[in-house]
Enzyme design. Structure first.
Site, PDB file in Angstrom:
ATOM      1  N   HIS A 279     -29.356  -0.158 -48.743  1.00 48.21           N
ATOM      2  CA  HIS A 279     -28.354   0.909 -48.963  1.00 48.21           C
ATOM      3  C   HIS A 279     -27.194   0.370 -49.805  1.00 48.21           C
ATOM      4  O   HIS A 279     -26.768   0.987 -50.776  1.00 48.21           O
ATOM      5  CB  HIS A 279     -27.826   1.391 -47.598  1.00 48.21           C
ATOM      6  CG  HIS A 279     -26.855   2.541 -47.672  1.00 48.21           C
ATOM      7  ND1 HIS A 279     -27.143   3.801 -47.211  1.00 48.21           N
ATOM      8  CD2 HIS A 279     -25.601   2.615 -48.170  1.00 48.21           C
ATOM      9  CE1 HIS A 279     -26.108   4.594 -47.437  1.00 48.21           C
ATOM     10  NE2 HIS A 279     -25.161   3.896 -48.020  1.00 48.21           N
TER      11      HIS A 279
ATOM     12  N   LYS B 213     -26.472   1.540 -58.760  1.00 48.01           N
ATOM     13  CA  LYS B 213     -26.209   2.840 -59.411  1.00 48.01           C
ATOM     14  C   LYS B 213     -24.870   2.804 -60.140  1.00 48.01           C
ATOM     15  O   LYS B 213     -24.752   3.252 -61.294  1.00 48.01           O
ATOM     16  CB  LYS B 213     -26.203   3.964 -58.372  1.00 48.01           C
ATOM     17  CG  LYS B 213     -27.564   4.401 -57.874  1.00 48.01           C
ATOM     18  CD  LYS B 213     -27.489   5.715 -57.116  1.00 48.01           C
ATOM     19  CE  LYS B 213     -26.715   5.613 -55.847  1.00 48.01           C
ATOM     20  NZ  LYS B 213     -26.659   6.883 -55.085  1.00 48.01           N
ATOM     21  N   ASN B 214     -23.861   2.234 -59.494  1.00 45.68           N
ATOM     22  CA  ASN B 214     -22.543   2.165 -60.133  1.00 45.68           C
ATOM     23  C   ASN B 214     -22.570   1.272 -61.372  1.00 45.68           C
ATOM     24  O   ASN B 214     -22.035   1.628 -62.425  1.00 45.68           O
ATOM     25  CB  ASN B 214     -21.505   1.639 -59.139  1.00 45.68           C
ATOM     26  CG  ASN B 214     -21.342   2.564 -57.949  1.00 45.68           C
ATOM     27  OD1 ASN B 214     -21.621   3.753 -58.042  1.00 45.68           O
ATOM     28  ND2 ASN B 214     -20.915   2.016 -56.823  1.00 45.68           N
TER      29      ASN B 214
ATOM     30  N   GLU C   1     -26.529   1.462 -53.928  1.00 45.45           N
ATOM     31  CA  GLU C   1     -25.268   2.074 -54.378  1.00 45.45           C
ATOM     32  C   GLU C   1     -24.626   1.227 -55.488  1.00 45.45           C
ATOM     33  O   GLU C   1     -24.185   1.745 -56.512  1.00 45.45           O
ATOM     34  CB  GLU C   1     -24.286   2.188 -53.197  1.00 45.45           C
ATOM     35  CG  GLU C   1     -24.597   3.292 -52.235  1.00 45.45           C
ATOM     36  CD  GLU C   1     -24.703   4.660 -52.911  1.00 45.45           C
ATOM     37  OE1 GLU C   1     -25.606   5.423 -52.531  1.00 45.45           O
ATOM     38  OE2 GLU C   1     -23.913   4.945 -53.836  1.00 45.45           O
TER      39      GLU C   1
HETATM   40  C1  LIG Z   1     -16.837   6.625 -53.917  1.00 44.54           C
HETATM   41  S1  LIG Z   1     -18.459   6.562 -54.369  1.00 44.54           S
HETATM   42  O1  LIG Z   1     -19.069   5.397 -53.832  1.00 44.54           O
HETATM   43  O2  LIG Z   1     -19.132   7.753 -54.067  1.00 44.54           O
HETATM   44  N1  LIG Z   1     -18.538   6.372 -55.972  1.00 44.54           N
HETATM   45  C2  LIG Z   1     -17.939   5.153 -56.476  1.00 44.54           C
HETATM   46  C3  LIG Z   1     -18.417   4.919 -57.865  1.00 44.54           C
HETATM   47  C4  LIG Z   1     -18.154   6.140 -58.752  1.00 44.54           C
HETATM   48  O3  LIG Z   1     -18.799   5.949 -59.968  1.00 44.54           O
HETATM   49  C5  LIG Z   1     -18.376   4.890 -60.748  1.00 44.54           C
HETATM   50  C6  LIG Z   1     -19.343   4.037 -61.200  1.00 44.54           C
HETATM   51  C7  LIG Z   1     -18.972   2.969 -62.004  1.00 44.54           C
HETATM   52  C8  LIG Z   1     -17.639   2.779 -62.319  1.00 44.54           C
HETATM   53  C9  LIG Z   1     -17.260   1.623 -63.119  1.00 44.54           C
HETATM   54  C10 LIG Z   1     -16.633   1.543 -64.369  1.00 44.54           C
HETATM   55  C11 LIG Z   1     -16.204   2.623 -65.251  1.00 44.54           C
HETATM   56  O4  LIG Z   1     -16.572   3.767 -65.073  1.00 44.54           O
HETATM   57  N2  LIG Z   1     -15.372   2.247 -66.214  1.00 44.54           N
HETATM   58  C12 LIG Z   1     -14.903   3.201 -67.208  1.00 44.54           C
HETATM   59  C13 LIG Z   1     -13.801   4.059 -66.643  1.00 44.54           C
HETATM   60  C14 LIG Z   1     -12.705   3.176 -66.097  1.00 44.54           C
HETATM   61  C15 LIG Z   1     -11.502   4.001 -65.688  1.00 44.54           C
HETATM   62  C16 LIG Z   1     -11.014   4.779 -66.889  1.00 44.54           C
HETATM   63  C17 LIG Z   1      -9.728   5.504 -66.497  1.00 44.54           C
HETATM   64  O5  LIG Z   1      -9.817   6.606 -65.926  1.00 44.54           O
HETATM   65  O6  LIG Z   1      -8.688   4.889 -66.686  1.00 44.54           O
HETATM   66  C18 LIG Z   1     -12.103   5.739 -67.321  1.00 44.54           C
HETATM   67  C19 LIG Z   1     -13.312   4.941 -67.751  1.00 44.54           C
HETATM   68  N3  LIG Z   1     -16.469   0.268 -64.689  1.00 44.54           N
HETATM   69  O7  LIG Z   1     -16.956  -0.492 -63.713  1.00 44.54           O
HETATM   70  C20 LIG Z   1     -17.467   0.317 -62.755  1.00 44.54           C
HETATM   71  C21 LIG Z   1     -18.149  -0.174 -61.561  1.00 44.54           C
HETATM   72  C22 LIG Z   1     -17.770   0.311 -60.337  1.00 44.54           C
HETATM   73  C23 LIG Z   1     -18.415  -0.176 -59.209  1.00 44.54           C
HETATM   74 CL1  LIG Z   1     -17.963   0.412 -57.630  1.00 44.54          CL
HETATM   75  C24 LIG Z   1     -19.426  -1.114 -59.296  1.00 44.54           C
HETATM   76  O8  LIG Z   1     -20.050  -1.544 -58.181  1.00 44.54           O
HETATM   77  C25 LIG Z   1     -19.814  -1.594 -60.538  1.00 44.54           C
HETATM   78  C26 LIG Z   1     -19.169  -1.129 -61.686  1.00 44.54           C
HETATM   79  O9  LIG Z   1     -19.506  -1.557 -62.923  1.00 44.54           O
HETATM   80  C27 LIG Z   1     -16.658   3.650 -61.872  1.00 44.54           C
HETATM   81  C28 LIG Z   1     -17.029   4.724 -61.066  1.00 44.54           C
HETATM   82  C29 LIG Z   1     -18.783   7.382 -58.146  1.00 44.54           C
HETATM   83  C30 LIG Z   1     -18.276   7.576 -56.738  1.00 44.54           C
END
Ligand SMILES: CS(=O)(=O)N1CCC(Oc2ccc(-c3c(C(=O)NC[C@H]4CC[C@H](C(=O)O)CC4)noc3-c3cc(Cl)c(O)cc3O)cc2)CC1
Length: 384
Positions: free
Chosen positions: A242, A249-250, A246
Site C-alpha cells: 500500500h 504513483k506520486n 502510493e
Molecule cells: C494526499 S494524497 O496522498 O492523496 N496525494 C498526495 C500526492 C498528490 O499528487 C502529487 C503527486 C506528486 C507531486 C510531486 C511533485 C509535483 O507535482 N511538482 C510540481 C508541482 C509543485 C508545486 C507547484 C506549485 O503549486 O507551487 C506546482 C507544480 N513533485 O514531487 C512530487 C512528489 C510527491 C510525492 Cl508525495 C512523492 O512521493 C513523490 C513526488 O515526486 C505532488 C502531488 C495527490 C494527492
C-alpha cells in the site's frame, strides 16, 4: 440511526466501561509467536475483550467531534457502523468458547470487517459535506482537530482489521492454505519483490493515462549480510505494498508531468534503495519529478488539503493516479502502525526522495495505538 432509550443507555454504560481500559499493543514478534502455535480459544478470549476496548476508545473520540461534522449523513453512518459492531462483539462477552460460539465469533468478525470496508471513503465524504455546509472556509484549529482525529480513527481501524485478519485467517475456513505465512504476516517478506509488484501496478496505471512511464532501478545494501542476499523481514506485505504503490504513483505523476518528453527521449528512472541497518530497514524512492516547494510538502500529508471533491467512479477509472486524496497520510499511518515512518525529502527544481522506515527487529515493531484519555479529549475541547 435511531437508538431507543434502553438500548442507548446500555451502549453508553458499556462504552464508559470498555473505554476505561487502554488498548493492549502487540508486537510483530508476539503476533508471530502466537500464530506459530495458534490456539483459537485463547485468541477468542483475548479478542472478545480487546476488540470492544479498541472500538470503545475510538467511539468516545467520534462522540467528541464537532456537531457539524458528527451530524453529517456520512459521519452518522460511520458512527452507526461502530455502534452495531460494538454491540455484536459484546454478545460474546460471557459466552463459553464452545465450537459453535467460536464459529459464530469468526463469522461475526468477517461481517464486522465487511461493514467497515468503506469507512475511509465515507469519512472523506463527511468532510466534504461539512465543508459544503460551512459558509466560510474551515479554520486551521478545526482543520488540525480533524487531522488529529482522522489519524487516530484510521490507525485504530488498521489495528482492529489486523486483529480480525489474524483470527479469521488462522481459524477461518481455510486455515491450512497459509504456506509460510502466519495470518497476514510473512516471516520472510522479500522487500524487493513487493517493490517490483507495486511498481508494475503503478506503471500500468501510468501507461494507461500518460502512455509513458519511468523505468525502475533497485539497489540493495545489506552490510550485515555477507552473502548479499535479498533483504527480507517479518512484515505485513499488503501494508508495505500500500505504501509503495502510493509513493510510486506520486513519483510517476511528478516525473511524467514535470519532464518535457519532446526534449528528452527517455524519462529519468525512479531509483529505489533498500538498506538494512541494526535498527531500521529503509526503502528510499528517489525521482527526478521536479520536487515541491517546502511550503507545500507538508500539505501533502493533510486530509483536508487533499480532500478535493471525490473523484467520481468514472474519474477513478479515467484519472487512475488520482485517489480519494488520502493515499499519502494513510500510507504514513501504515508505516507508523508498527513504529516505522514515511518521510518526504524534496528538492524543488529537481525531485523528491520518499523514505519508508521499518523496524528491523520484530520485537521492536510494536503496534502504535490511539488511547482515549483526558489528554486526547482535551485536544478536542481546545480546538472545537
Ligand atoms: C494526499 S494524497 O496522498 O492523496 N496525494 C498526495 C500526492 C498528490 O499528487 C502529487 C503527486 C506528486 C507531486 C510531486 C511533485 C509535483 O507535482 N511538482 C510540481 C508541482 C509543485 C508545486 C507547484 C506549485 O503549486 O507551487 C506546482 C507544480 N513533485 O514531487 C512530487 C512528489 C510527491 C510525492 Cl508525495 C512523492 O512521493 C513523490 C513526488 O515526486 C505532488 C502531488 C495527490 C494527492
Amino acid at each position: 440511526m435511531r437508538l431507543f432509550p434502553v438500548r442507548l443507555s446500555n451502549i453508553t454504560r458499556m462504552l464508559d466501561m470498555y473505554s476505561q481500559f487502554n488498548p493492549s499493543p502487540l508486537s510483530i514478534k508476539q503476533f508471530m509467536d502466537f500464530g506459530q502455535n495458534a490456539c483459537e480459544k485463547k485468541s477468542y478470549i483475548f479478542l472478545r475483550k480487546e476488540l470492544p476496548v479498541r472500538l470503545a476508545n475510538i467511539m468516545k473520540e467520534i462522540a467528541l467531534l464537532p456537531d457539524h461534522l458528527l451530524n453529517t449523513r456520512s459521519v452518522s453512518q460511520v458512527s452507526s457502523w461502530y455502534v452495531q459492531s460494538f454491540e455484536e462483539v459484546l454478545e460474546f462477552e460471557k459466552a463459553e468458547p464452545t465450537h459453535g460460539n467460536l464459529e459464530k465469533f469468526c463469522s461475526t468478525l468477517v461481517h464486522i470487517r465487511n461493514r467497515h470496508s468503506d469507512v475511509v471513503q465515507t469519512m472523506a465524504q463527511g468532510v466534504i459535506e461539512m465543508k459544503e455546509h460551512q459558509s466560510g472556509s474551515v479554520d486551521c484549529g478545526m482543520e488540525s482537530s480533524i487531522q488529529y482525529f482522522l489519524d487516530r480513527l484510521y490507525m485504530s481501524r488498521i489495528s482492529i482489521r489486523m486483529l480480525i485478519n489474524q483470527h479469521t485467517i488462522l481459524f477461518g475456513q481455510f486455515p491450512n492454505e497459509q504456506g509460510r505465512h502466519i495470518g497476514c504476516l510473512d516471516p520472510a517478506c522479500q522487500i524487493s519483490s513487493v517493490v517490483r509488484d507495486a511498481y508494475e501496478n503503478a506503471r500500468f496505471l501510468c501507461d494507461q493515462y500518460y502512455l509513458i512511464s519511468p523505468e525502475l532501478e533497485i539497489i540493495e545494501h545489506n552490510p550485515l549480510d555477507k552473502g548479499n542476499n535479498p533483504i527480507r523481514t517479518v512484515y505485513v506485505p499488503s501494508h508495505l505494498y500500500h505504501m509503495l504503490f502510493e509513493l510510486f504513483k506520486n513519483s510517476m505523476r511528478a516525473v511524467v508531468e514535470n519532464n518535457d518528453q519532446d526534449k528528452c527521449e527517455k524519462l529519468p528512472p525512479i531509483k529505489v534503495l533498500i538498506a538494512e541497518g541494526k535498527e531500521d530497514i529503509c526503502v528510499k524512492i528517489s525521482d527526478q519529478g521536479g520536487g515541491i516547494p517546502r511550503s507545500q510538502s507538508d500539505q501533502l500529508f493533510k486530509y483536508m488539503y487533499s480532500t478535493a471533491p471525490q473523484p467520481s467512479k468514472s474519474d477513478l477509472h479515467t484519472v487512475p493516479l488520482a485517489g480519494y486524496g488520502y493515499g499519502l497520510p494513510l500510507s504514513r499511518l501504515y508505516a507508523r502502525y508498527f513504529h516505522g515512518d514515511i518521510v518526504l525529502l524534496t528538492c524543488e527544481g529537481y525531485g523528491t526522495d520518499a523514505i519508508i522506515y521499518l523496524k528491523a527487529l520484530s520485537d521492536e515493531a510494536n503496534e502504535l495505538l490511539p488511547i482515549f484519555n483526558k489528554t486526547s479529549s482535551k485536544f478536542y475541547r481546545a480546538t472545537v
